[in-house]
Design a protein around this motif. Structure first.
Motif, mmCIF file in Angstrom:
data_model
loop_
_atom_site.group_PDB
_atom_site.id
_atom_site.type_symbol
_atom_site.label_atom_id
_atom_site.label_comp_id
_atom_site.label_asym_id
_atom_site.label_seq_id
_atom_site.Cartn_x
_atom_site.Cartn_y
_atom_site.Cartn_z
ATOM 1 N N LEU A 14 -10.204 6.330 8.522
ATOM 2 C CA LEU A 14 -9.263 6.139 9.631
ATOM 3 C C LEU A 14 -9.635 4.914 10.459
ATOM 4 O O LEU A 14 -8.762 4.133 10.864
ATOM 5 N N ASP A 15 -10.915 4.719 10.706
ATOM 6 C CA ASP A 15 -11.366 3.542 11.442
ATOM 7 C C ASP A 15 -10.969 2.263 10.698
ATOM 8 O O ASP A 15 -10.501 1.301 11.305
ATOM 9 N N GLY A 16 -11.150 2.253 9.397
ATOM 10 C CA GLY A 16 -10.764 1.092 8.599
ATOM 11 C C GLY A 16 -9.272 0.814 8.672
ATOM 12 O O GLY A 16 -8.844 -0.347 8.728
ATOM 13 N N LEU A 17 -8.467 1.860 8.677
ATOM 14 C CA LEU A 17 -7.016 1.681 8.799
ATOM 15 C C LEU A 17 -6.644 1.092 10.156
ATOM 16 O O LEU A 17 -5.908 0.104 10.242
ATOM 17 N N VAL A 18 -7.151 1.725 11.205
ATOM 18 C CA VAL A 18 -6.747 1.347 12.565
ATOM 19 C C VAL A 18 -7.348 0.004 12.985
ATOM 20 O O VAL A 18 -6.652 -0.842 13.542
ATOM 21 N N ASN A 19 -8.622 -0.190 12.731
ATOM 22 C CA ASN A 19 -9.293 -1.383 13.232
ATOM 23 C C ASN A 19 -9.404 -2.515 12.222
ATOM 24 O O ASN A 19 -9.637 -3.650 12.615
ATOM 25 N N GLY A 20 -9.222 -2.212 10.951
ATOM 26 C CA GLY A 20 -9.273 -3.255 9.929
ATOM 27 C C GLY A 20 -7.897 -3.664 9.459
ATOM 28 O O GLY A 20 -7.460 -4.799 9.664
ATOM 29 N N GLN A 21 -7.198 -2.727 8.839
ATOM 30 C CA GLN A 21 -5.900 -3.063 8.255
ATOM 31 C C GLN A 21 -4.860 -3.388 9.319
ATOM 32 O O GLN A 21 -4.117 -4.370 9.183
ATOM 33 N N GLU A 22 -4.777 -2.598 10.374
ATOM 34 C CA GLU A 22 -3.772 -2.883 11.414
ATOM 35 C C GLU A 22 -4.049 -4.218 12.096
ATOM 36 O O GLU A 22 -3.126 -4.960 12.412
ATOM 37 N N ALA A 23 -5.332 -4.553 12.329
ATOM 38 C CA ALA A 23 -5.670 -5.846 12.925
ATOM 39 C C ALA A 23 -5.254 -6.992 12.002
ATOM 40 O O ALA A 23 -4.728 -8.019 12.465
ATOM 41 N N LEU A 24 -5.457 -6.813 10.701
ATOM 42 C CA LEU A 24 -5.036 -7.842 9.757
ATOM 43 C C LEU A 24 -3.517 -7.961 9.742
ATOM 44 O O LEU A 24 -2.977 -9.065 9.673
ATOM 45 N N PHE A 25 -2.819 -6.845 9.831
ATOM 46 C CA PHE A 25 -1.354 -6.918 9.907
ATOM 47 C C PHE A 25 -0.908 -7.700 11.139
ATOM 48 O O PHE A 25 0.055 -8.463 11.075
ATOM 49 N N ASP A 26 -1.581 -7.518 12.267
ATOM 50 C CA ASP A 26 -1.240 -8.296 13.462
ATOM 51 C C ASP A 26 -1.330 -9.786 13.170
ATOM 52 O O ASP A 26 -0.447 -10.558 13.543
ATOM 53 N N GLU A 27 -2.410 -10.194 12.487
ATOM 54 C CA GLU A 27 -2.582 -11.604 12.136
ATOM 55 C C GLU A 27 -1.514 -12.076 11.149
ATOM 56 O O GLU A 27 -0.961 -13.166 11.295
ATOM 57 N N ILE A 28 -1.239 -11.252 10.142
ATOM 58 C CA ILE A 28 -0.237 -11.623 9.131
ATOM 59 C C ILE A 28 1.137 -11.745 9.776
ATOM 60 O O ILE A 28 1.865 -12.718 9.535
ATOM 61 N N TYR A 29 1.501 -10.787 10.602
ATOM 62 C CA TYR A 29 2.797 -10.840 11.269
ATOM 63 C C TYR A 29 2.914 -12.092 12.135
ATOM 64 O O TYR A 29 3.968 -12.737 12.174
ATOM 65 N N ALA A 30 1.851 -12.463 12.834
ATOM 66 C CA ALA A 30 1.880 -13.669 13.664
ATOM 67 C C ALA A 30 2.021 -14.919 12.788
ATOM 68 O O ALA A 30 2.831 -15.808 13.095
ATOM 69 N N THR A 31 1.269 -14.972 11.699
ATOM 70 C CA THR A 31 1.338 -16.121 10.795
ATOM 71 C C THR A 31 2.728 -16.281 10.193
ATOM 72 O O THR A 31 3.247 -17.393 10.093
ATOM 73 N N LEU A 32 3.333 -15.161 9.805
ATOM 74 C CA LEU A 32 4.646 -15.212 9.147
ATOM 75 C C LEU A 32 5.803 -15.141 10.128
ATOM 76 O O LEU A 32 6.963 -15.145 9.711
ATOM 77 N N ASP A 33 5.489 -15.045 11.411
ATOM 78 C CA ASP A 33 6.499 -14.944 12.469
ATOM 79 C C ASP A 33 7.427 -13.749 12.240
ATOM 80 O O ASP A 33 8.641 -13.848 12.349
ATOM 81 N N LEU A 34 6.830 -12.617 11.915
ATOM 82 C CA LEU A 34 7.578 -11.371 11.708
ATOM 83 C C LEU A 34 7.640 -10.618 13.046
ATOM 84 O O LEU A 34 7.039 -9.568 13.226
ATOM 85 N N ARG A 35 8.377 -11.176 13.997
ATOM 86 C CA ARG A 35 8.452 -10.576 15.332
ATOM 87 C C ARG A 35 9.357 -9.364 15.386
ATOM 88 O O ARG A 35 9.095 -8.415 16.083
ATOM 89 N N ASP A 36 10.440 -9.435 14.672
ATOM 90 C CA ASP A 36 11.403 -8.332 14.673
ATOM 91 C C ASP A 36 11.796 -8.037 13.228
ATOM 92 O O ASP A 36 12.925 -8.297 12.812
ATOM 93 N N PRO A 37 10.836 -7.495 12.462
ATOM 94 C CA PRO A 37 11.116 -7.298 11.031
ATOM 95 C C PRO A 37 12.163 -6.206 10.808
ATOM 96 O O PRO A 37 12.327 -5.310 11.636
ATOM 97 N N PRO A 38 12.851 -6.293 9.693
ATOM 98 C CA PRO A 38 13.813 -5.235 9.362
ATOM 99 C C PRO A 38 13.072 -3.938 9.062
ATOM 100 O O PRO A 38 11.876 -3.960 8.771
ATOM 101 N N PRO A 39 13.767 -2.817 9.131
ATOM 102 C CA PRO A 39 13.095 -1.551 8.797
ATOM 103 C C PRO A 39 12.719 -1.528 7.319
ATOM 104 O O PRO A 39 13.326 -2.226 6.500
#
Length: 187
Positions: free
Chosen positions: A58-83
């Motif tokens: 759970l720690d890896g999901l919340v603090n590792g994967q979700e943090a990486l998603f934040d970076e990926i979303y910022a890089t790809l400019d996925l501010r308002d992604p489709p569902p």
């Protein structure tokens, strides 16, 4: 399943930007569901050692994967992604239902499908030549020793808790998880 056309497209550089973005939205949705999935398994854990390991996942999901998603979303400019699409929703709902309604062993079997596949793809390393840095970062996470150890632990834990009288339920959960994962990566 680790040789699914999706993974091969990542490794050969033929995954389109649109498919990549759709994948990241769907994958982030599933990681959100995985928090619940592993929380259900934590509640059913047969002992403290298993509980501790699940807390680590759970720690890896919340603090590792979700943090990486934040970076990926910022890089790809996925501010308002489709569902996420229907197969992504089916994966999240189906795997959550297995963990919530099934036995501990059934939930472990289902999640071992997802985790082992990514560990295998990560270790295979074909993604290292991908031109897209977001895909390289995502798959590099799945090649890290901690992730591979988590996938191995799921397999070992299933072996540890498997009982003959539970085999049909475990098999059904495993087969259901494979079908959901294949549909997810085909969407």
């Amino acid at each position: 399943f680790a040789h699914h056309p999706f993974f091969e497209a990542v490794e050969t550089g033929t995954l389109t930007a649109e498919a990549r973005d759709r994948y990241f939205v769907a994958e982030r949705h599933f990681v959100g569901a995985a928090r619940s999935i592993f929380a259900y398994l934590l509640a059913k854990a047969p002992g403290l050692a298993a509980a501790r390991h699940l807390v680590g996942i759970l720690d890896g999901l919340v603090n590792g994967q979700e943090a990486l998603f934040d970076e990926i979303y910022a890089t790809l400019d996925l501010r308002d992604p489709p569902p996420p699409g229907p197969a992504a929703q089916a994966l999240a709902d189906g795997m959550t239902a297995i963990a919530r309604e099934g036995s501990y062993a059934e939930g472990i079997a289902a999640m071992s499908v997802a985790e082992w596949t990514y560990a295998e793809v990560g270790q295979r390393g074909g993604w290292r030549d991908a031109e897209d840095p977001t895909l390289r970062a995502w798959f590099a996470l799945h090649a890290e020793p901690a992730f591979v150890a988590g996938a191995t632990w799921l397999s070992d834990e299933l072996d540890r808790v498997w009982r003959a009288e539970d085999a049909a339920g475990i098999d059904a959960a495993f087969v259901r998880a494979i079908a959901l994962e294949i549909a997810f990566h085909a969407e």
